[in-house]
Scaffold this motif. Structure first.
Motif, PDB file in Angstrom:
ATOM      1  N   LEU A 142       5.808   0.280  -0.052  1.00  0.00           N
ATOM      2  CA  LEU A 142       6.337  -0.809  -0.359  1.00  0.00           C
ATOM      3  C   LEU A 142       6.728  -1.699   0.921  1.00  0.00           C
ATOM      4  N   PRO A 143       7.299  -2.961   0.623  1.00  0.00           N
ATOM      5  CA  PRO A 143       7.445  -4.018   1.877  1.00  0.00           C
ATOM      6  C   PRO A 143       8.553  -3.163   2.793  1.00  0.00           C
ATOM      7  N   ASP A 144       9.354  -2.442   2.561  1.00  0.00           N
ATOM      8  CA  ASP A 144      10.434  -2.016   3.386  1.00  0.00           C
ATOM      9  C   ASP A 144       9.655  -0.480   4.113  1.00  0.00           C
ATOM     10  N   GLY A 145       8.631  -0.103   3.798  1.00  0.00           N
ATOM     11  CA  GLY A 145       8.000   0.961   4.431  1.00  0.00           C
ATOM     12  C   GLY A 145       8.138   2.166   3.405  1.00  0.00           C
ATOM     13  N   THR A 146       8.895   2.256   2.573  1.00  0.00           N
ATOM     14  CA  THR A 146       8.988   3.609   1.624  1.00  0.00           C
ATOM     15  C   THR A 146       7.913   3.573   0.993  1.00  0.00           C
ATOM     16  N   ARG A 147       7.355   4.613   0.271  1.00  0.00           N
ATOM     17  CA  ARG A 147       6.429   4.907  -0.396  1.00  0.00           C
ATOM     18  C   ARG A 147       6.918   5.557  -1.875  1.00  0.00           C
ATOM     19  N   LYS A 148       5.919   5.008  -2.868  1.00  0.00           N
ATOM     20  CA  LYS A 148       6.226   5.273  -4.192  1.00  0.00           C
ATOM     21  C   LYS A 148       4.835   5.704  -4.869  1.00  0.00           C
ATOM     22  N   ALA A 149       4.909   6.880  -5.773  1.00  0.00           N
ATOM     23  CA  ALA A 149       3.775   7.309  -6.244  1.00  0.00           C
ATOM     24  C   ALA A 149       3.228   6.206  -7.359  1.00  0.00           C
ATOM     25  N   ILE A 150       1.675   5.719  -7.325  1.00  0.00           N
ATOM     26  CA  ILE A 150       1.245   4.887  -8.161  1.00  0.00           C
ATOM     27  C   ILE A 150       1.786   4.867  -9.518  1.00  0.00           C
ATOM     28  N   GLU A 151       2.077   6.013 -10.167  1.00  0.00           N
ATOM     29  CA  GLU A 151       2.359   5.829 -11.632  1.00  0.00           C
ATOM     30  C   GLU A 151       3.734   5.811 -11.825  1.00  0.00           C
ATOM     31  N   GLU A 152       4.594   5.557 -10.898  1.00  0.00           N
ATOM     32  CA  GLU A 152       5.943   5.006 -10.692  1.00  0.00           C
ATOM     33  C   GLU A 152       6.217   3.535 -10.488  1.00  0.00           C
ATOM     34  N   LEU A 153       5.022   2.969 -10.355  1.00  0.00           N
ATOM     35  CA  LEU A 153       5.206   1.516  -9.901  1.00  0.00           C
ATOM     36  C   LEU A 153       5.420   0.523 -11.014  1.00  0.00           C
ATOM     37  N   THR A 154       5.888  -0.516 -11.240  1.00  0.00           N
ATOM     38  CA  THR A 154       6.110  -1.346 -12.366  1.00  0.00           C
ATOM     39  C   THR A 154       5.684  -2.674 -11.910  1.00  0.00           C
ATOM     40  N   LEU A 155       5.348  -3.459 -13.169  1.00  0.00           N
ATOM     41  CA  LEU A 155       4.829  -4.917 -13.317  1.00  0.00           C
ATOM     42  C   LEU A 155       5.528  -5.780 -12.438  1.00  0.00           C
ATOM     43  N   ASP A 156       4.958  -6.703 -11.307  1.00  0.00           N
ATOM     44  CA  ASP A 156       5.880  -7.632 -10.515  1.00  0.00           C
ATOM     45  C   ASP A 156       6.499  -7.043  -9.424  1.00  0.00           C
ATOM     46  N   GLN A 157       6.264  -5.617  -9.287  1.00  0.00           N
ATOM     47  CA  GLN A 157       6.903  -5.006  -7.960  1.00  0.00           C
ATOM     48  C   GLN A 157       5.962  -5.615  -6.753  1.00  0.00           C
ATOM     49  N   LEU A 158       6.727  -5.833  -5.660  1.00  0.00           N
ATOM     50  CA  LEU A 158       5.989  -6.300  -4.344  1.00  0.00           C
ATOM     51  C   LEU A 158       5.647  -4.888  -3.569  1.00  0.00           C
ATOM     52  N   LEU A 159       4.288  -5.051  -3.198  1.00  0.00           N
ATOM     53  CA  LEU A 159       3.750  -4.154  -2.399  1.00  0.00           C
ATOM     54  C   LEU A 159       3.567  -4.679  -1.021  1.00  0.00           C
ATOM     55  N   LEU A 160       3.455  -3.799   0.120  1.00  0.00           N
ATOM     56  CA  LEU A 160       3.015  -4.128   1.307  1.00  0.00           C
ATOM     57  C   LEU A 160       1.726  -4.371   1.196  1.00  0.00           C
ATOM     58  N   SER A 161       1.250  -5.761   1.573  1.00  0.00           N
ATOM     59  CA  SER A 161      -0.254  -6.356   1.824  1.00  0.00           C
ATOM     60  C   SER A 161      -0.400  -6.515   3.213  1.00  0.00           C
ATOM     61  N   SER A 162      -1.810  -6.930   3.321  1.00  0.00           N
ATOM     62  CA  SER A 162      -2.267  -7.293   4.713  1.00  0.00           C
ATOM     63  C   SER A 162      -3.155  -8.492   4.616  1.00  0.00           C
ATOM     64  N   GLU A 163      -2.979  -9.395   5.598  1.00  0.00           N
ATOM     65  CA  GLU A 163      -3.760 -10.770   5.380  1.00  0.00           C
ATOM     66  C   GLU A 163      -4.826 -10.181   6.482  1.00  0.00           C
TER      67      GLU A 163
END
Length: 293
Positions: A142-163
Motif C-alpha cells: 500500500l502507499p504507506d508501505g504496509t502490505r495486505k493480502a490480495i484477497e483482502e483488497l477492496t475496489l478503489d483501494q490505492l496501491l503503491l505503483s511505479s512510473e
C-alpha cells in the motif's frame, strides 16, 4: 574564454636596464621560438581566474530504430557524466551543453548499442478478464508501505505503483511486449484498483520457492541479457532478474510449475498498472488463456 589566472604577453619591447626607458627598437611578437620569449606568469590579482560551472550527470534514452521488419529495437540510455562540460557563464549553460551533446548523440548510441528482438505476439484464447492473476496470500504493498493480502483488497483501494521512465504504461499487450530498456529508472506513485475478482486456477508458476506465484500469462518485469522487459511469467528463466521494492535487483534461482488448484485474484489498476507483489515490481496485465483457470 574565461581568465585562467595567468598573464601572457603578446609582444616584446626592449628597455634599458639602467633607467628603464625604451630603446626605441621596434616591438616583436612574443613567440615560443624566440630566445627572448617570456612565458605566461601567474598573476591572480590582475588576472583573477573565472568561476567555472560544471555540468551535472544527465541521461537521455532513445529506441534503436534501425531494426528490420518483424523486430523491435530496445531502448538504450546514454549518460553524460558529471563534470563533462563546463561554463564560465552559469550552471544552466554547462547543463545545456550536456543536453545538446546527448540530443546529438543518443540515437547513434542507441542504434549501435541496442538490440533487435522478434516482436512478441501474446497468446490468445478463452478465459475471463485481462488483469494480473496472483495467488491467494500474495502481499500487495500500500502507499504507506504496509502490505495486505490480495484477497483482502477492496475496489478503489490505492496501491503503491511505479512510473517507469521510457514506459508508456498501458494495458495494451502488444505495446508492453515491444518495450525494453537497459537502465531502469522509476518514481513511486499511487494507483487505485478499478477491477477485482476471484477465480480458480489449475496451473501457476512459482518463482524462487514461493517468493512469487501467478498464472503463466501474468505479465512480469524481468531483466534478461542486460535489458528490462515484460514477459509472460510462464516464460521466466533461471538467470533472469527481478526488481524489488527496495530498488534492488535479485536473480531468479528457481522456477517450478504448480498443477494444484489455487485461488487467484485478477486485478486491474488505472491509470497506472504497475504494483508490488511480495515486494516484487509487477504489472496488472494478463493475457487470458483457457488453461489458466
Amino acid at each position: 574564454m574565461g581568465n585562467t589566472g595567468y598573464k601572457s604577453f603578446a609582444a616584446l619591447e626592449l628597455y634599458y636596464v639602467d633607467d628603464g626607458s625604451p630603446t626605441g627598437q621596434p616591438t616583436k611578437p612574443n613567440v615560443v621560438t624566440d630566445p627572448d620569449y617570456i612565458a605566461p606568469v601567474l598573476d591572480t590579482t590582475t588576472c583573477a581566474p573565472s568561476v567555472r560551472y560544471y555540468s551535472v550527470e544527465k541521461r537521455l534514452s532513445a529506441k534503436k530504430n534501425n531494426c528490420g521488419p518483424g523486430y523491435s529495437g530496445s531502448i538504450v540510455t546514454l549518460t553524460a557524466d558529471a563534470n563533462l562540460f563546463f561554463s564560465t557563464i552559469s550552471l544552466a549553460d554547462a547543463n545545456a551543453q550536456a543536453d545538446a551533446w546527448l540530443a546529438a548523440n543518443v540515437q547513434t548510441h542507441a542504434n549501435n548499442a541496442g538490440t533487435c528482438e522478434v516482436t512478441y505476439t501474446p497468446p490468445t484464447g478463452g478465459g475471463g478478464g485481462s488483469s494480473g492473476c496472483l495467488v491467494e496470500g500474495t502481499l500487495i504493498t500500500l502507499p504507506d508501505g504496509t502490505r495486505k493480502a490480495i484477497e483482502e483488497l477492496t475496489l478503489d483501494q490505492l496501491l503503491l505503483s511505479s512510473e517507469i521512465e521510457t514506459l508508456n504504461d498501458t494495458n495494451n499487450a502488444e505495446e508492453l511486449y515491444k518495450w525494453s530498456c537497459d537502465h531502469l529508472s522509476e518514481n513511486r506513485i499511487t494507483s487505485p484498483i478499478t477491477k477485482l475478482s476471484h477465480k480458480v486456477a489449475h496451473k501457476t508458476i512459482i518463482v524462487n520457492d514461493g517468493l512469487f506465484e501467478a498464472t503463466p500469462t501474468h505479465l512480469q518485469l524481468v531483466q534478461r541479457n542486460g535489458y528490462w522487459k515484460f514477459i509472460p511469467l510462464g516464460d521466466i528463466l533461471i538467470g533472469d532478474n527481478l526488481y524489488t521494492i527496495d530498488k534492488e535487483i535479485i536473480p531468479v534461482t528457481a522456477v517450478t510449475i504448480n498443477l494444484e488448484k489455487r485461488n487467484i485474484y485478477p486485478m486491474t489498476l488505472n491509470p497506472f498498472h504497475t504494483f508490488f507483489a511480495n515486494g516484487i515490481l509487477t504489472h496488472n496485465y494478463k493475457q487470458p488463456l483457457a488453461n489458466d483457470y
